[in-house]
Design an enzyme around this catalytic site. Structure first.
Site, PDB file in Angstrom:
ATOM      1  N   HIS A   1       0.889  -1.124   0.073  1.00 58.57           N
ATOM      2  CA  HIS A   1       0.085  -0.023  -0.008  1.00 58.57           C
ATOM      3  C   HIS A   1       0.949   1.223  -0.015  1.00 58.57           C
ATOM      4  O   HIS A   1       0.334   2.464  -0.262  1.00 58.57           O
ATOM      5  CB  HIS A   1      -0.963   0.204   1.037  1.00 58.57           C
ATOM      6  CG  HIS A   1      -0.427   0.259   2.401  1.00 58.57           C
ATOM      7  ND1 HIS A   1       0.288  -0.662   3.124  1.00 58.57           N
ATOM      8  CD2 HIS A   1      -0.204   1.455   3.171  1.00 58.57           C
ATOM      9  CE1 HIS A   1       0.891  -0.069   4.509  1.00 58.57           C
ATOM     10  NE2 HIS A   1       0.821   1.279   4.243  1.00 58.57           N
TER      11      HIS A   1
HETATM   12  C1  UD1 Z   1      -1.908   5.972   5.187  1.00 52.83           C
HETATM   13  C2  UD1 Z   1      -0.922   6.466   5.742  1.00 52.83           C
HETATM   14  C3  UD1 Z   1       0.406   5.429   5.810  1.00 52.83           C
HETATM   15  C4  UD1 Z   1      -0.133   4.165   6.412  1.00 52.83           C
HETATM   16  C5  UD1 Z   1      -1.529   3.602   5.977  1.00 52.83           C
HETATM   17  C6  UD1 Z   1      -1.968   2.468   6.888  1.00 52.83           C
HETATM   18  C7  UD1 Z   1      -0.206   9.046   5.381  1.00 52.83           C
HETATM   19  C8  UD1 Z   1       0.382   9.711   4.632  1.00 52.83           C
HETATM   20  N1  UD1 Z   1      -0.149   7.811   4.876  1.00 52.83           N
HETATM   21  O1  UD1 Z   1      -1.848   5.577   3.857  1.00 52.83           O
HETATM   22  O2  UD1 Z   1       1.561   5.915   6.636  1.00 52.83           O
HETATM   23  O3  UD1 Z   1       0.922   3.099   6.430  1.00 52.83           O
HETATM   24  O4  UD1 Z   1      -2.418   4.877   5.994  1.00 52.83           O
HETATM   25  O5  UD1 Z   1      -2.844   1.865   5.963  1.00 52.83           O
HETATM   26  O6  UD1 Z   1      -1.132   9.390   6.225  1.00 52.83           O
HETATM   27  N2  UD1 Z   1      -8.893   4.774   0.654  1.00 52.83           N
HETATM   28  C9  UD1 Z   1     -10.341   4.296   0.563  1.00 52.83           C
HETATM   29  N3  UD1 Z   1     -10.961   3.664   1.713  1.00 52.83           N
HETATM   30  C10 UD1 Z   1     -10.398   4.214   2.897  1.00 52.83           C
HETATM   31  C11 UD1 Z   1      -9.362   4.907   3.144  1.00 52.83           C
HETATM   32  C12 UD1 Z   1      -8.455   5.023   1.842  1.00 52.83           C
HETATM   33  O7  UD1 Z   1     -10.996   3.813  -0.553  1.00 52.83           O
HETATM   34  O8  UD1 Z   1     -10.806   3.986   4.203  1.00 52.83           O
HETATM   35  C13 UD1 Z   1      -8.232   5.152  -0.621  1.00 52.83           C
HETATM   36  C14 UD1 Z   1      -8.599   6.487  -1.183  1.00 52.83           C
HETATM   37  O9  UD1 Z   1      -8.394   6.325  -2.512  1.00 52.83           O
HETATM   38  C15 UD1 Z   1      -7.394   7.028  -0.690  1.00 52.83           C
HETATM   39  C16 UD1 Z   1      -6.344   6.224  -0.560  1.00 52.83           C
HETATM   40  O10 UD1 Z   1      -6.918   4.964  -0.207  1.00 52.83           O
HETATM   41  O11 UD1 Z   1      -7.219   8.442  -1.413  1.00 52.83           O
HETATM   42  C17 UD1 Z   1      -5.202   6.545   0.146  1.00 52.83           C
HETATM   43  O12 UD1 Z   1      -5.765   6.747   1.623  1.00 52.83           O
HETATM   44  P1  UD1 Z   1      -4.862   7.832   2.669  1.00 52.83           P
HETATM   45  O13 UD1 Z   1      -5.245   7.661   3.855  1.00 52.83           O
HETATM   46  O14 UD1 Z   1      -4.463   8.948   2.022  1.00 52.83           O
HETATM   47  O15 UD1 Z   1      -3.409   6.730   2.581  1.00 52.83           O
HETATM   48  P2  UD1 Z   1      -3.071   5.560   2.781  1.00 52.83           P
HETATM   49  O16 UD1 Z   1      -2.506   4.953   1.613  1.00 52.83           O
HETATM   50  O17 UD1 Z   1      -4.033   4.699   3.292  1.00 52.83           O
HETATM   51  N1  UDP Z   2      -3.838  -5.378   9.045  1.00 53.12           N
HETATM   52  C1  UDP Z   2      -5.270  -5.748   9.141  1.00 53.12           C
HETATM   53  N2  UDP Z   2      -5.735  -6.323   7.994  1.00 53.12           N
HETATM   54  C2  UDP Z   2      -5.355  -6.187   6.885  1.00 53.12           C
HETATM   55  C3  UDP Z   2      -4.049  -5.426   6.597  1.00 53.12           C
HETATM   56  C4  UDP Z   2      -3.225  -4.960   8.065  1.00 53.12           C
HETATM   57  O1  UDP Z   2      -5.737  -6.069  10.151  1.00 53.12           O
HETATM   58  O2  UDP Z   2      -5.886  -6.415   5.552  1.00 53.12           O
HETATM   59  C5  UDP Z   2      -3.232  -4.916  10.092  1.00 53.12           C
HETATM   60  C6  UDP Z   2      -1.881  -5.429  10.325  1.00 53.12           C
HETATM   61  O3  UDP Z   2      -2.026  -6.812  10.951  1.00 53.12           O
HETATM   62  C7  UDP Z   2      -1.188  -4.683  11.370  1.00 53.12           C
HETATM   63  C8  UDP Z   2      -1.752  -3.143  10.699  1.00 53.12           C
HETATM   64  O4  UDP Z   2      -2.940  -3.503  10.187  1.00 53.12           O
HETATM   65  O5  UDP Z   2      -1.575  -4.484  12.683  1.00 53.12           O
HETATM   66  C9  UDP Z   2      -0.639  -2.500   9.744  1.00 53.12           C
HETATM   67  O6  UDP Z   2      -1.280  -1.514   9.133  1.00 53.12           O
HETATM   68  P1  UDP Z   2      -0.810  -0.909   7.632  1.00 53.12           P
HETATM   69  O7  UDP Z   2      -0.153  -2.097   6.919  1.00 53.12           O
HETATM   70  O8  UDP Z   2      -2.119  -0.591   7.056  1.00 53.12           O
HETATM   71  O9  UDP Z   2       0.022   0.102   7.973  1.00 53.12           O
HETATM   72  P2  UDP Z   2       1.496   0.348   8.201  1.00 53.12           P
HETATM   73  O10 UDP Z   2       1.572  -0.339   9.429  1.00 53.12           O
HETATM   74  O11 UDP Z   2       2.324   0.239   7.344  1.00 53.12           O
HETATM   75  O12 UDP Z   2       1.443   1.931   8.753  1.00 53.12           O
END
Ligand code: UD1
Ligand code: UDP
Length: 365
Positions: free
Chosen positions: A211
Site C-alpha cells: 500500500h
Molecule cells: C495511510 C498512511 C500510511 C499508512 C497507511 C495505513 C499517510 C500519509 N499515509 O496511507 O502511512 O501506512 O495509511 O494503512 O497518512 N481509501 C479508501 N478507503 C479508506 C481509506 C482510503 O478507499 O477507508 C483510498 C482512497 O482512494 C485514498 C487512498 O486510499 O485516496 C489513500 O488513503 P490515505 O489515507 O491518503 O493513505 P494510505 O495509503 O491509506
Molecule cells: N492489518 C489488518 N488487515 C489487513 C491489513 C493489515 O488487520 O488487511 C493490520 C496488520 O495486522 C497490522 C496493521 O494493520 O496490525 C498494519 O497496518 P498497515 O499495513 O495498514 O499500515 P502500516 O503499519 O504500514 O502503517
C-alpha cells in the site's frame, strides 16, 4: 487527568486498542485519579473494513469525535484535520494529546496541540527510514520535534532521536503492537471462518500486502511486484489483503492479476494475525506487518529498499527487496535463509507491557 487521542488510519486503531485497554485497567485500579480519554477519529480511513471493524473487534471505545475528513491531497487532508482537531482541543482542553505512528492524522494532531501549548505524547517515536520522499518520514520527524513525551519502541529509535538532539522526554517503553499481538493471539483458539473459507494448506501460502505510495504510485514498481506474485503463484497460492489504495491503482494502470494471486478485501485484525501465523512467508511494504511477521516467527520479504524496523533485518527475520521482481524471486527461492530468531523478540520489542508503561508516564508515576 484528561487525554485526547487522535487516530485516523488502520494501524492507529490497533495501537490505540492496546493503550485504551491500559487506561481502562488503570481506572479500575485507581478509582480516585481517573484518566478521561476522549478519542478523536479524523476519518482518514472510513471504509467499514478499514475502520469500524477494528473498533468493534478490538473493543476500542467509540470515538467521542468523528471529524469525517476523508481522503485528499496531503496538504488538503492534513490542513482540514488541523483545523478540526484545533476546535476539539479548544473544547476539551486536555492535559495530554496522544498520537500514534506517522500518518497525516498523527502530524495534524501533534501540530494542532503543540501550537496550543498542549503537551504531545508520541507513541512510536524515533523511527526513521532516512528517506524524506516518504510522507511518513516527514510526519514522524515533525511530530517528534514537537512532542514532550517520546515513547520509543526500540533502542534504535532512542538512538535516532539522540542523533537529532532530542534527549529529554525520551523513554524506551517497548512496542504497543507487540502488546496487541500477545493479547489477541492468545484469544485465537480455533481457526476463523476466513482461513477455513480460503481452503489453503496451512504453512503453504504467501500472505502479501502492498500500500505504500512509493509502490502504488509507480506503474513500474506495482507491475514488478505483481509479476513476482504471479510467478510465485504457479507454485504456492498468494493471498493479497488488498488496501483500497492499491485496488484503485491496479485498476487505473490496468495491471492484470494472475489467477493464482487471490485478492482479498482488507481483513479484520484477528484474521490477519491468523493469516500471518500460518503463512510460509509474508511479502509486504507495511511497517506494522514486518514486525508482526517477526513476532509470530514467519519469514518476511519487505517490498521496500529501507525499513524503520532495522532489528528485524539484523536478526535475519526480514529481507529488503524493494519492488524488484528478480530480487523478490531470489529471496523467495531462498526462504530457508530467512530465519526469524523468536528469542530476540522480547529483547528487542519489550515485554508486552508497553501500554501500561505509557500510562504510567502520562500520569507521571
Ligand atoms: C495511510 C498512511 C500510511 C499508512 C497507511 C495505513 C499517510 C500519509 N499515509 O496511507 O502511512 O501506512 O495509511 O494503512 O497518512 N481509501 C479508501 N478507503 C479508506 C481509506 C482510503 O478507499 O477507508 C483510498 C482512497 O482512494 C485514498 C487512498 O486510499 O485516496 C489513500 O488513503 P490515505 O489515507 O491518503 O493513505 P494510505 O495509503 O491509506
Ligand atoms: N492489518 C489488518 N488487515 C489487513 C491489513 C493489515 O488487520 O488487511 C493490520 C496488520 O495486522 C497490522 C496493521 O494493520 O496490525 C498494519 O497496518 P498497515 O499495513 O495498514 O499500515 P502500516 O503499519 O504500514 O502503517
Amino acid at each position: 487527568m484528561k487525554v485526547v487521542t487522535v487516530v485516523g488510519a488502520r494501524p492507529q486503531f490497533i495501537k490505540a486498542a492496546a493503550v485504551s485497554r491500559s487506561i481502562r485497567k488503570y481506572n479500575l485500579e485507581n478509582p480516585v485519579n481517573q484518566i478521561e480519554e476522549n478519542i478523536v477519529h479524523t476519518g482518514q480511513h472510513y471504509d467499514h473494513n478499514m475502520s469500524q471493524v477494528f473498533f468493534k473487534e478490538l473493543d476500542i471505545p467509540n470515538p467521542n469525535y468523528n471529524l469525517g475528513i476523508g481522503s485528499g491531497q496531503h496538504g488538503e487532508q492534513t490542513g482540514r484535520m488541523l483545523e478540526a482537531v484545533e476546535k476539539v482541543l479548544e473544547n476539551e482542553k486536555p492535559d495530554w494529546l496522544l498520537v500514534y505512528g506517522d500518518t497525516n492524522s498523527t502530524l495534524a494532531g501533534a501540530l494542532a496541540a503543540a501550537k496550543m501549548h498542549i503537551p504531545v505524547a508520541h507513541v512510536e517515536a524515533g523511527l526513521r527510514s532516512y528517506n524524506r520522499k516518504m510522507p511518513e518520514e516527514i510526519n514522524r520527524v515533525l511530530t517528534d520535534h514537537v512532542s514532550k513525551l517520546l515513547l520509543c519502541p526500540t533502542t534504535t529509535a532512542v538512538e535516532n532521536l539522540r542523533r537529532e538532539g532530542i534527549l529529554s522526554g525520551v523513554h524506551q517503553v517497548g512496542d504497543v503492537m507487540f502488546d496487541c499481538m500477545l493479547y489477541y493471539r492468545s484469544k485465537l483458539k480455533e481457526h476463523t471462518p476466513l482461513l477455513k473459507a480460503l481452503r489453503v494448506e496451512l504453512g503453504y501460502y504467501v500472505l502479501a500486502t502492498v500500500h505504500r505510495a512509493e509502490n502504488t504510485d509507480s506503474l513500474d514498481k506495482l507491475r514488478e511486484i505483481f509479476e513476482a506474485f504471479a510467478e510465485i503463484s504457479e507454485q504456492m497460492p498468494v493471498l493479497v489483503a488488498l488496501h483500497p489504495r492499491t485496488r484503485k491503482y491496479l485498476q487505473n494502470y490496468g495491471i492484470k492479476v494472475a489467477a493464482g494471486v487471490r485478492l482479498l478485501e482488507p481483513v479484520p485484525y484477528l484474521q490477519m494475525v491468523e493469516l500471518e501465523c500460518n503463512a510460509r512467508v509474508i511479502m509486504t511494504d507495511s511497517g506494522g506487518i514486518q514486525k508482526e511477521a517477526f513476532f509470530v516467527g514467519t519469514p518476511c520479504i519487505t517490498l521496500r529498499e529501507e525499513t524503520e524496523w532495522v532489528e528485524t533485518v539484523d536478526c535475519g527475520a526480514n529481507i529488503l527487496c524493494g519492488a524488484s521482481s528478480s530480487r523478490i524471486m531470489d529471496a523467495y527461492k531462498n526462504i530457508e535463509n530467512i530465519n526469524p530468531d523468536n528469542e530476540m523478540v522480547f529483547k528487542l520489542y519489550g515485554n508486552g507491557k508497553a501500554s501500561d508503561e505509557i500510562i504510567n508516564l502520562l500520569v507521571g508515576i
